[in-house]
Design an enzyme around this catalytic site. Structure first.
Site, PDB file in Angstrom:
ATOM      1  N   ARG A   1       0.807  -1.219   0.000  1.00  0.00           N
ATOM      2  CA  ARG A   1       0.000   0.000   0.000  1.00  0.00           C
ATOM      3  C   ARG A   1       0.840   1.268   0.000  1.00  0.00           C
ATOM      4  O   ARG A   1       0.323   2.374  -0.044  1.00  0.00           O
ATOM      5  CB  ARG A   1      -0.966  -0.020   1.185  1.00  0.00           C
ATOM      6  CG  ARG A   1      -0.292   0.006   2.534  1.00  0.00           C
ATOM      7  CD  ARG A   1      -1.306   0.112   3.646  1.00  0.00           C
ATOM      8  NE  ARG A   1      -2.037  -1.149   3.785  1.00  0.00           N
ATOM      9  CZ  ARG A   1      -3.347  -1.214   3.933  1.00  0.00           C
ATOM     10  NH1 ARG A   1      -4.067  -0.140   3.962  1.00  0.00           N
ATOM     11  NH2 ARG A   1      -3.931  -2.395   4.077  1.00  0.00           N
TER      12      ARG A   1
ATOM     13  N   LYS B   1       5.131 -20.900   6.003  1.00  0.00           N
ATOM     14  CA  LYS B   1       4.577 -21.334   7.275  1.00  0.00           C
ATOM     15  C   LYS B   1       4.302 -20.093   8.121  1.00  0.00           C
ATOM     16  O   LYS B   1       4.932 -19.074   7.846  1.00  0.00           O
ATOM     17  CB  LYS B   1       5.527 -22.311   7.970  1.00  0.00           C
ATOM     18  CG  LYS B   1       6.746 -21.674   8.623  1.00  0.00           C
ATOM     19  CD  LYS B   1       7.631 -22.707   9.221  1.00  0.00           C
ATOM     20  CE  LYS B   1       7.704 -22.699  10.706  1.00  0.00           C
ATOM     21  NZ  LYS B   1       8.296 -21.559  11.374  1.00  0.00           N
TER      22      LYS B   1
ATOM     23  N   HIS C   1      11.808 -24.382   5.096  1.00  0.00           N
ATOM     24  CA  HIS C   1      13.186 -24.140   4.643  1.00  0.00           C
ATOM     25  C   HIS C   1      14.149 -25.247   5.083  1.00  0.00           C
ATOM     26  O   HIS C   1      15.225 -25.387   4.529  1.00  0.00           O
ATOM     27  CB  HIS C   1      13.678 -22.745   5.058  1.00  0.00           C
ATOM     28  CG  HIS C   1      14.110 -22.636   6.487  1.00  0.00           C
ATOM     29  ND1 HIS C   1      13.228 -22.484   7.521  1.00  0.00           N
ATOM     30  CD2 HIS C   1      15.341 -22.669   7.066  1.00  0.00           C
ATOM     31  CE1 HIS C   1      13.890 -22.417   8.660  1.00  0.00           C
ATOM     32  NE2 HIS C   1      15.173 -22.529   8.425  1.00  0.00           N
TER      33      HIS C   1
ATOM     34  N   LYS D   1      17.911 -27.523   3.389  1.00  0.00           N
ATOM     35  CA  LYS D   1      19.241 -27.560   4.013  1.00  0.00           C
ATOM     36  C   LYS D   1      20.062 -28.671   3.366  1.00  0.00           C
ATOM     37  O   LYS D   1      19.575 -29.795   3.220  1.00  0.00           O
ATOM     38  CB  LYS D   1      19.118 -27.793   5.527  1.00  0.00           C
ATOM     39  CG  LYS D   1      18.641 -26.543   6.263  1.00  0.00           C
ATOM     40  CD  LYS D   1      18.761 -26.728   7.751  1.00  0.00           C
ATOM     41  CE  LYS D   1      18.202 -25.524   8.511  1.00  0.00           C
ATOM     42  NZ  LYS D   1      19.077 -24.359   8.517  1.00  0.00           N
TER      43      LYS D   1
ATOM     44  N   GLU E   1      18.584 -24.441  20.053  1.00  0.00           N
ATOM     45  CA  GLU E   1      18.981 -23.112  19.579  1.00  0.00           C
ATOM     46  C   GLU E   1      19.629 -22.291  20.679  1.00  0.00           C
ATOM     47  O   GLU E   1      19.260 -22.389  21.852  1.00  0.00           O
ATOM     48  CB  GLU E   1      17.765 -22.372  19.042  1.00  0.00           C
ATOM     49  CG  GLU E   1      17.144 -23.051  17.845  1.00  0.00           C
ATOM     50  CD  GLU E   1      16.158 -22.133  17.133  1.00  0.00           C
ATOM     51  OE1 GLU E   1      16.590 -21.386  16.254  1.00  0.00           O
ATOM     52  OE2 GLU E   1      14.972 -22.175  17.478  1.00  0.00           O
TER      53      GLU E   1
ATOM     54  N   ASP F   1       6.007 -24.073  16.214  1.00  0.00           N
ATOM     55  CA  ASP F   1       6.953 -23.263  15.442  1.00  0.00           C
ATOM     56  C   ASP F   1       7.953 -24.129  14.676  1.00  0.00           C
ATOM     57  O   ASP F   1       8.224 -23.891  13.503  1.00  0.00           O
ATOM     58  CB  ASP F   1       7.691 -22.307  16.402  1.00  0.00           C
ATOM     59  CG  ASP F   1       8.637 -21.376  15.674  1.00  0.00           C
ATOM     60  OD1 ASP F   1       8.272 -20.883  14.586  1.00  0.00           O
ATOM     61  OD2 ASP F   1       9.757 -21.129  16.185  1.00  0.00           O
TER      62      ASP F   1
ATOM     63  N   HIS G   1       9.714 -28.560  10.934  1.00  0.00           N
ATOM     64  CA  HIS G   1      11.119 -28.910  10.713  1.00  0.00           C
ATOM     65  C   HIS G   1      11.497 -30.272  11.317  1.00  0.00           C
ATOM     66  O   HIS G   1      12.115 -31.107  10.657  1.00  0.00           O
ATOM     67  CB  HIS G   1      12.054 -27.850  11.306  1.00  0.00           C
ATOM     68  CG  HIS G   1      11.748 -26.439  10.864  1.00  0.00           C
ATOM     69  ND1 HIS G   1      11.194 -26.149   9.650  1.00  0.00           N
ATOM     70  CD2 HIS G   1      11.944 -25.244  11.463  1.00  0.00           C
ATOM     71  CE1 HIS G   1      11.049 -24.838   9.529  1.00  0.00           C
ATOM     72  NE2 HIS G   1      11.491 -24.265  10.623  1.00  0.00           N
TER      73      HIS G   1
HETATM   74  C1  BG6 Z   1      11.974 -21.001  11.916  1.00  0.00           C
HETATM   75  C2  BG6 Z   1      11.382 -20.724  13.279  1.00  0.00           C
HETATM   76  O1  BG6 Z   1      11.030 -21.642  11.097  1.00  0.00           O
HETATM   77  O2  BG6 Z   1      13.115 -21.830  12.070  1.00  0.00           O
HETATM   78  C3  BG6 Z   1      12.400 -20.076  14.179  1.00  0.00           C
HETATM   79  O3  BG6 Z   1      10.253 -19.867  13.146  1.00  0.00           O
HETATM   80  C4  BG6 Z   1      13.649 -20.932  14.244  1.00  0.00           C
HETATM   81  O4  BG6 Z   1      11.893 -19.881  15.490  1.00  0.00           O
HETATM   82  C5  BG6 Z   1      14.140 -21.242  12.845  1.00  0.00           C
HETATM   83  O5  BG6 Z   1      14.638 -20.209  14.950  1.00  0.00           O
HETATM   84  C6  BG6 Z   1      15.306 -22.215  12.870  1.00  0.00           C
HETATM   85  O6  BG6 Z   1      15.842 -22.280  11.579  1.00  0.00           O
HETATM   86  P1  BG6 Z   1      17.410 -22.449  11.347  1.00  0.00           P
HETATM   87  O7  BG6 Z   1      17.566 -22.525   9.872  1.00  0.00           O
HETATM   88  O8  BG6 Z   1      18.059 -21.228  11.949  1.00  0.00           O
HETATM   89  O9  BG6 Z   1      17.810 -23.694  12.064  1.00  0.00           O
END
Ligand code: BG6
Length: 484
Positions: free
Chosen positions: A54, A163, A193, A197, A231, A250, A255
């Site tokens: 917009r 997502k 994603h 990897k 993480e 999440d 993943h």
């Molecule tokens: C994302 C999550 O999909 O993946 C994040 O929303 C997470 O919370 C991330 O940190 C982890 O991805 P990667 O590639 O950093 O391991």
């Protein structure tokens, strides 16, 4: 199309229409990835990005914005000669998601571009918007005819969906039904994603392109599997989003379950996208759905101290920032093998890996009184991308003792992995080439939610207490160690 037969992307005239051109995902992932593709010589020679939002911007203002994003990402200024040709791909289209006139405006822009190129180009629609806009945008794309190819013989249209794909099975089905009412499955690209990897793609090659491990790969010789995404980072500035979602939705629902699928799925009949998606879906459908009692026994949830002070987090939130779940598969090859999924934020040094532990050999030529002789195969993404095969060897010397050793394969010696850029570059290029292997299919989405929903439901009923943990330590990992 198969992965190894992908068409050369340089010959595929493509318009990339970005809804929410200044959205978070565009800034953090898509723009750096497009620049990476440009520098790698992979973008089509005829390529255009149409930013749609917009804002009252000219093309030059949009290009200035893109340049700012790239420089912030690279943390340095980029010389004109390197960035200007790339910026010339970018044009801007003002509009709102609701107004039909905005879509007519887009159509005119597309037509003008196709006329200039003298082709019916492919159109890629990328939605960098909150899920509540999907309905409006997807319906408008369909109603306006924008999602129809401009020629029956050339020019496809693809839609990239990010997502979170729903909040549970029902909402995921709603989005999915909307997509399937309006588009063919071959037009829809749902992103996870993790599938892009390198190390995760390598699992299929490691398993199915070698004759070394696939025969023992199953319950007869495998004792357990651990899938971990531990993480170092916290929730950072994503409080409002994260608090409504939690760690399991999440990263667990997508993943970690995809990691589980890659390490346990059956041999695909071919490297066709549909064959690989089918095998991933089959194994996800074989996940044993936990009863409330099993959720109590087989899951753990935690929240780090300090989480409640993050902006956008409700004061008494009981959203988990850590989880551990023991899964099993109702599949003849895997019955009874525990598969432990574990992930969380602020857990100290990052550790992202899949560890496959073999059974103790029986009979074993193992010197008595020595530690357990179990082999491990480790696919590790962080802190380094590597595959390790741990085995027992005779210790050199006069007596018969064994020692643990490892075969080590490091995936890249020199190049450095730039988070997200490589994954998004690969995904965007695959959309351009029309290869859906690294994207999630409808049966996978449904199978993942079917497994996840009962766990979250039991958690929401208070069946599993939320344990607080000290951030940046391994404290919670020890507390949850009884789940194995
Ligand atoms: C994302 C999550 O999909 O993946 C994040 O929303 C997470 O919370 C991330 O940190 C982890 O991805 P990667 O590639 O950093 O391991």
């Amino acid at each position: 199309m198969t992965r190894n037969m992908a068409a050369p992307s340089r010959n595929i005239p493509t318009i990339f229409a970005a809804f929410g051109a200044t959205g978070d995902l565009m800034r953090r992932k898509v723009l750096p990835a497009l620049f990476y593709l440009y520098n790698s010589g992979e973008l089509p020679a005829m390529f255009r990005v149409v930013g749609f939002s917009r804002r009252d911007w000219t093309d030059e203002e949009f290009q200035g914005y893109v340049r700012g994003v790239l420089e912030a990402h690279a943390a340095k200024s980029i010389p004109d000669r390197e960035v200007e040709p790339f910026l010339s791909f970018f044009t801007f289209q003002k509009g709102t998601f609701e107004e039909p006139a905005s879509y007519e405006g887009l159509k005119k822009t597309f037509d003008a571009c196709d006329k200039e190129w003298g082709v019916c180009s492919n159109k890629l629609f990328y939605l960098s918007v909150a899920p509540e806009y999907y309905d409006t945008i997807l319906n408008s794309l369909s109603d306006s005819g924008l999602a129809d190819p401009c020629d029956p013989n050339e020019g496809w249209t693809h839609i990239i969906v990010e997502k979170p794909f729903g909040m549970n099975l029902n909402t995921a089905k709603e989005v999915d039904e909307l997509l399937s009412n309006l588009f063919e499955e071959s037009q829809v690209y749902r992103i996870d994603h993790y599938l892009a990897k390198e190390m995760l793609q390598n699992i299929l090659t490691f398993r199915f392109s070698n004759n070394l491990f696939e025969i023992p790969w199953g319950k007869a010789l495998i004792d357990n599997i651990h899938v971990r995404v531990l993480e170092k980072i916290g929730v950072e500035k994503r409080g409002p989003f994260y608090d409504g979602v939690g760690a399991f939705r999440d990263v667990g629902q997508n993943h970690l379950l995809q990691m589980l699928a890659l390490v346990t799925m059956d041999h695909p009949e071919s490297y066709e996208a549909t064959a690989i998606q089918k095998r991933r879906a089959e194994i996800l459908e074989a996940l044993h759905v936990l009863s409330p009692e099993e959720v109590r026994r087989s899951t753990f949830r935690g929240q780090y101290d300090g989480y409640l002070n993050i902006e956008g987090v409700v004061p008494d939130s009981d959203t988990e920032t850590y989880f551990k779940v023991r899964a099993t598969l109702s599949h003849p090859k895997w019955e009874g093998v525990p598969i432990i999924m574990e992930s969380g934020k602020r857990l100290g040094p990052p550790l992202k890996e899949i560890v496959v532990t073999f059974r103790h050999p029986a009979p074993c030529l193992c010197p008595p009184g020595q530690p357990h002789h179990k082999n491990e195969v480790i696919f590790r993404m962080e802190p380094r991308e590597e595959i390790l095969v741990e085995f027992w060897s005779k210790k050199p010397g006069f007596s018969f003792t064994t020692e643990r050793r490892e075969l080590h394969y490091m995936m890249r010696e020199a190049s450095v992995h730039v988070p997200y850029v490589e994954e998004y570059a690969k995904l965007l290029l695959d959309c351009v080439r029309g290869d859906q292997t690294l994207f999630i299919s409808t049966p996978e989405i449904r199978a993942m939610w079917r497994y996840v929903d009962p766990i979250i439901d039991a958690w929401e009923c208070g069946d599993v207490p939320l344990v607080k943990y000290t951030p940046d330590t391994g404290e919670v990992l020890e507390e949850a160690a009884y789940i194995k």
